[in-house]
Design a protein around this motif. Sequence first.
Motif, PDB file in Angstrom:
ATOM      1  N   GLY A  74       0.805  -1.211   0.000  1.00 35.26           N
ATOM      2  CA  GLY A  74       0.000   0.000   0.000  1.00 35.26           C
ATOM      3  C   GLY A  74       0.836   1.258   0.000  1.00 35.26           C
ATOM      4  N   PHE A  75       0.295   2.303   0.619  1.00 39.33           N
ATOM      5  CA  PHE A  75       1.020   3.562   0.682  1.00 39.33           C
ATOM      6  C   PHE A  75       0.821   4.227   2.038  1.00 39.33           C
ATOM      7  CE2 PHE A  75      -1.801   7.314  -1.067  1.00 39.33           C
ATOM      8  CZ  PHE A  75      -2.778   7.068  -0.124  1.00 39.33           C
ATOM      9  N   ALA A  76       1.746   5.130   2.353  1.00 42.66           N
ATOM     10  CA  ALA A  76       1.653   5.970   3.543  1.00 42.66           C
ATOM     11  C   ALA A  76       2.459   7.220   3.256  1.00 42.66           C
ATOM     12  CB  ALA A  76       2.193   5.248   4.774  1.00 42.66           C
ATOM     13  N   GLY A  77       2.080   8.306   3.899  1.00 47.09           N
ATOM     14  CA  GLY A  77       2.846   9.524   3.698  1.00 47.09           C
ATOM     15  C   GLY A  77       2.078  10.741   4.124  1.00 47.09           C
ATOM     16  N   MET A  78       2.403  11.856   3.474  1.00 41.43           N
ATOM     17  CA  MET A  78       1.768  13.116   3.824  1.00 41.43           C
ATOM     18  C   MET A  78       1.627  13.990   2.597  1.00 41.43           C
ATOM     19  SD  MET A  78       4.865  14.805   5.982  1.00 41.43           S
ATOM     20  CE  MET A  78       5.817  13.358   6.398  1.00 41.43           C
ATOM     21  N   ASP A  79       0.671  14.902   2.703  1.00 41.10           N
ATOM     22  CA  ASP A  79       0.367  15.785   1.584  1.00 41.10           C
ATOM     23  C   ASP A  79      -0.171  17.095   2.143  1.00 41.10           C
ATOM     24  OD1 ASP A  79       0.016  16.617  -1.031  1.00 41.10           O
ATOM     25  OD2 ASP A  79      -1.689  15.326  -1.433  1.00 41.10           O
TER      26      ASP A  79
END
Length: 189
Positions: free
Chosen positions: A75-80
């Motif tokens: 999947g994905f993880a992070g910030m925006d």
Amino acid sequence: MTVLHTERLVLRPWRDSDLDPWAAMNADPEVREHLGDPLTREQSEASMVRFRAAFDRRGYGWWAVEVRATGEFIGFAGMDDVDDGMPFTGVEIGWRLARASWGVGYATEAARAVVAHGFDTLGLPEILAVTTAGNLRSQAVMRKIGMTRNPADDFDDPDAPEGPLRPNVLFRLERGAATAAAGGAPGSR
């Protein structure tokens, strides 16, 4: 691009080989339950292009997440940056995992690494998280990483249609409060 390592995960740049599992995830109605309609393969591919471009432009964004022991993309993880038109501004953390990876703590582990990067490397004063009022799994992760919710901050997403995707909750984590909540979150390299 920065790569983040945790005990069980690697948050890394996107690879072309991520497209098939990413598209399969985004086509899963259960994964998309609190996000909207399932995505086509073309929409998933376009999102990967946007993620790569954002990282190149800003130096942060959405990492692909893989299991360290197997190299499996999950999947994905992070910030925006918070979308224009929202009733608040700042940087928002998030994650999305394939259903087979739910319930084993991967979202919390990835989120802690992203929070540590946001505060320690980027120097952010605060990190936000938003989800639908009905997304109790994500809200549990937000609490586990030390985020708090003030019901006065809750809002209706102006881009969501009437229905269960419209009411949203906002969680916050300030830099000073993150140290204790991070639980020794690993850094980046």
